[in-house]
Enzyme design. Structure first.
Site, mmCIF file in Angstrom:
data_model
loop_
_atom_site.group_PDB
_atom_site.id
_atom_site.type_symbol
_atom_site.label_atom_id
_atom_site.label_comp_id
_atom_site.label_asym_id
_atom_site.label_seq_id
_atom_site.Cartn_x
_atom_site.Cartn_y
_atom_site.Cartn_z
ATOM 1 N N ASP A 147 38.532 87.987 46.509
ATOM 2 C CA ASP A 147 38.642 86.742 46.872
ATOM 3 C C ASP A 147 39.961 86.542 47.785
ATOM 4 O O ASP A 147 40.889 87.692 47.753
ATOM 5 C CB ASP A 147 39.133 85.672 45.407
ATOM 6 C CG ASP A 147 38.736 84.260 45.908
ATOM 7 O OD1 ASP A 147 38.414 83.979 47.102
ATOM 8 O OD2 ASP A 147 38.351 83.465 44.902
ATOM 9 N N ASP A 202 32.295 77.679 47.626
ATOM 10 C CA ASP A 202 32.372 77.258 45.983
ATOM 11 C C ASP A 202 31.587 75.927 45.831
ATOM 12 O O ASP A 202 31.746 75.394 44.650
ATOM 13 C CB ASP A 202 33.806 76.789 46.061
ATOM 14 C CG ASP A 202 34.789 78.073 45.908
ATOM 15 O OD1 ASP A 202 34.280 79.082 45.779
ATOM 16 O OD2 ASP A 202 35.888 77.833 45.539
HETATM 17 C C1 GLA Z 1 38.168 80.813 44.487
HETATM 18 C C2 GLA Z 1 36.477 81.185 44.774
HETATM 19 C C3 GLA Z 1 36.007 80.714 43.329
HETATM 20 C C4 GLA Z 1 36.654 81.154 42.142
HETATM 21 C C5 GLA Z 1 38.052 80.926 42.087
HETATM 22 C C6 GLA Z 1 38.810 81.607 40.951
HETATM 23 O O1 GLA Z 1 38.160 79.395 44.517
HETATM 24 O O2 GLA Z 1 36.103 80.698 45.858
HETATM 25 O O3 GLA Z 1 34.449 81.198 43.526
HETATM 26 O O4 GLA Z 1 36.398 82.719 42.132
HETATM 27 O O5 GLA Z 1 38.828 81.225 43.417
HETATM 28 O O6 GLA Z 1 40.153 81.290 41.082
#
Ligand code: GLA
Length: 706
Positions: free
Chosen positions: A449, A519
């Site tokens: 990420d 997300d």
């Molecule tokens: C980001 C990612 C999510 C998740 C969160 C975890 O927002 O896009 O999919 O993994 O971090 O903190």
């Protein structure tokens, strides 16, 4: 022959359907001549002399160029800007030679006075209609040269009134596709985050009159995950000039004698038959030439991801329970998302400390990996290696490891700082920590990420005169780390995520096996996100999870709609399975099984966007492998009592009789000609109605009549 150099000093690059041509004129300057449908004869291109008539129109602006450079009587945006040691700031080049090696061409340009060389590299991917461009600039003298702009490539299209398609988005609203007619002046797509970002994608799609199945489409995508800039300038001289590459905003790169800098690649494509063909050509190109092997040729597993089920509240007991449930529904890969490491109970702490949290996992990760192994499932983990929280052991030990100005506070984004990847000690630390993690545990999958952009672009490691190199160095550092880890652990599968789809680009595709495109897991929003994504990026890379309805305060939708929406990509499950009803678990198990059966068609087949909600009143998409098809259709709300729809699948054999299988309903039989021309009738008659239809070839019309 993919590349011809004619007697007329014209270069002609040819793919299956496309030609690209430029010439060396009488002065040794490169003139862009053509990009479009295939023309085989190089002699058709006339290398007319250009005459500077001293009138009102500067010749370099009037004529289309292959490598424009700041300076002389050029007032348009140019693709290169350099300053020599004595303050002269134009690159007055002449053609100095070329080499052709099978499908690769290099054209060498040299300045008339200064020892500076630029190589334009071309690579022709004939079968998929892609032409790659890159540039290398080399200081062949001894005095310092400073570059202030260096695009990967330049091209142009004749006329005016071009429509641009790109994607404007933000966190949770990724890939919002839009179209805009370029009227005049410059249209700029740019990222200044140090990463791709959601606001614009490093790509362009241009056409004058095209749709899914008709019209000429010209497109390009940059293989770069850092700051980028695409400038589309509608000149008054009846052409659209296109420049694409690293952003020149806050860019400077000095070349000492003997040093060179190479740009990222720019992939240019042409479709004579609309957007459908463009998407499928890019899918084929990605699979054959960009995606890492061997996974490029293997279907992606059905995964479970814990994020929306537990958020940061992960622990041994709850994860073990989720593993049991995930095994029951046929999940193949279990991914524990954020919260498993350091002092991480929310997003304020822990990033940088990649040790398993001993309170949440007193027995380490072994109980999880043991259980997964007993089910024949693989294990994956979430990490965010370029980052550090202020509240972490790493930051306390190395506050100077983040980008910062010594006399100003560093801005926090999601309570975290960006590690300084220009430093070798930082790069080595990250590689060492993740290598240790992968060596100590049985980890088959990493979700990487990246949740903030770079600010305070300065480094304790660099001289202030080098701060403008940081953007480039960071992206190179990121590529170096992921490549080193891939080399150390070739069996591990890697997913690229940046607050969702903030790192979806052809640079990252060289190093990752899949993307997390957003997300936002609302299944209806997801349909438009997936549609936007699908124009230039392959379905195989598009992870899609089924999550709990109403998560994040959103609307409630039937599980079947949620499943269908996620089955349009690489299926994942993100629900809290511990709270699922027996019926929901059964439905999940049934559809995971169906998905495994159809996934070769979804992940490796051709994609056809058949209908789009805002335009057609329903969303419909087809995946087809030349034999079988799978179609999904979605309705948000019946409008004005309209509940029947007709969709026309593509790519069928007109003579073949297809068995039409509509999830549990009585099978019907139609010829390919009927389905493609008359259409397939669908009934969608309630809020959030959806359906899946399979078309299976039964026999040819001729055979059937025997
Ligand atoms: C980001 C990612 C999510 C998740 C969160 C975890 O927002 O896009 O999919 O993994 O971090 O903190």
């Amino acid at each position: 022959m993919a590349i011809i150099h004619g007697d007329n000093h014209v270069f002609l690059l040819t793919t299956r359907s496309c030609s690209y041509s430029f010439s060396v004129d009488q002065e040794g300057l490169l003139r862009h001549l053509y990009w479009g449908a295939r023309i085989d004869s190089v002699d058709d291109f006339k290398n007319e002399p250009y005459v500077w008539e001293q009138g009102f129109h500067p010749i370099q602006d009037v004529k289309r160029e292959e490598c424009s450079s700041f300076g002389t009587m050029r007032f348009k945006e140019t693709s290169f800007k350099v300053a020599f040691a004595d303050g002269v700031r134009d690159f007055r080049y002449r053609y100095a030679g070329h080499t052709i090696d099978k499908n690769e061409l290099t054209v060498v340009l040299e300045d008339l006075v200064y020892p500076l060389q630029m190589c334009l590299h071309y690579k022709v991917y004939e079968d998929v209609d892609i032409i790659e461009k890159r540039r290398t600039v080399k200081n062949i003298g001894s005095e310092m040269v400073t570059m202030e702009r260096l695009h990967s490539g330049e091209c142009s299209l004749p006329g005016a009134g071009w429509t641009l398609k790109n994607f404007n988005g933000m966190w949770n609203a990724d890939f919002d596709a839009y179209e805009q007619t370029i009227a005049g002046g410059k249209t700029v797509l740019e990222s200044l985050r140090g990463a791709t970002g959601h606001v614009a994608n490093p790509s362009f799609v241009l056409y004058q009159n095209a749709g899914e199945t008709y019209g000429e489409v010209y497109y390009g995508a940059l293989a770069w995950s850092g700051n980028f800039k695409i400038v589309l300038e509608q000149t008054p001289y009846e052409y659209l000039n296109i420049l694409a590459g690293m952003s020149d905003t806050d860019f400077e790169w000095r070349l000492a004698g003997g040093e060179a800098l190479e740009t990222p690649a720019l992939y240019l494509g042409y479709s004579p038959d609309g957007l459908d063909r463009m998407s499928n050509a890019m899918g084929e190109f990605s699979r054959q030439y960009v995606m890492p092997k061997p996974l490029a040729d293997q279907p992606l597993s059905v995964l479970y991801n814990s994020w929306e089920a537990t958020y940061f509240d992960v622990n041994e007991q709850a994860q073990l329970e989720l593993i049991d449930k995930a095994a029951q529904i046929g999940v193949e890969l279990f991914v524990m998302d954020d919260g498993w490491f350091g002092e991480r109970s929310d997003d304020h702490a822990g990033l940088g400390d990649w040790q398993v949290n001993a309170v949440k996992f007193p027995n380490g990760l072994a109980p999880l990996t043991r259980k997964l192994k007993s089910y024949g499932m693989r294990f994956g983990l979430w990490i965010e290696p370029e980052m550090v929280n202020r509240d972490s052991a790493l930051y306390r030990a190395h506050p100077d490891w983040v980008y910062h100005y010594p006399n100003r506070p560093v801005m926090e984004g999601r309570y975290q700082y960006m590690l300084d990847l220009t430093r070798q000690d930082v790069r080595d630390y990250i590689i060492g920590e993740i290598d240790r993690l992968l060596a100590e545990h049985e980890i088959a999958y990493i979700k990487w990420d990246m949740n903030r952009g770079i600010s305070e672009v300065a480094s304790a490691n660099l001289d202030p005169s080098e701060f403008k190199t940081i953007w480039y160095q960071h992206t190179k550092g990121f590529y170096h780390i992921i490549q080193s880890l891939r080399t150390l652990h070739p069996e591990v599968e890697w997913e690229a995520c940046a607050s969702g789809g903030g790192r979806v680009d052809y640079g990252a595709m060289h190093y990752f096996d899949e993307f997390w495109p957003s997300d936002n897991t609302d299944p209806l929003d997801r349909l438009s996100i997936q549609e936007g994504y699908s124009y230039l990026y392959p379905i195989k890379y598009m992870r899609a999870w089924v999550t709990d309805s109403g998560n994040n305060g959103k609307r409630t939708m039937p599980l079947l709609f949620r499943l269908h929406s996620s089955m349009c990509g690489a299926l994942g499950i993100g629900m809290n399975l511990n709270e699922c009803t027996v019926e929901d678990m059964e439905l999940l198990a049934t559809y995971v099984k169906i998905y495994k059966d159809i996934r070769p068609i979804i992940q490796f087949g051709r994609l056809h966007r058949l209908a789009s909600l805002p335009v057609d009143g329903l969303q419909a998409v087809q995946y087809e492998n030349g034999e079988e098809s799978v179609l999904f259709a979605f309705l948000d709300h019946p409008s004005r009592w309209r509940t029947t729809f007709s969709i026309r699948p593509r790519g069928l054999n007109p003579k073949t009789i297809y068995q039409v299988d509509r999830e549990g309903q009585q099978q019907q039989h139609y010829s390919g000609a009927f389905l493609m021309n008359h259409g397939l009738d669908l009934s969608l008659n309630h809020d959030y109605a959806s359906c899946m239809v399979r078309l299976l070839p039964e026999r040819s019309r001729g055979e059937g009549n025997k």
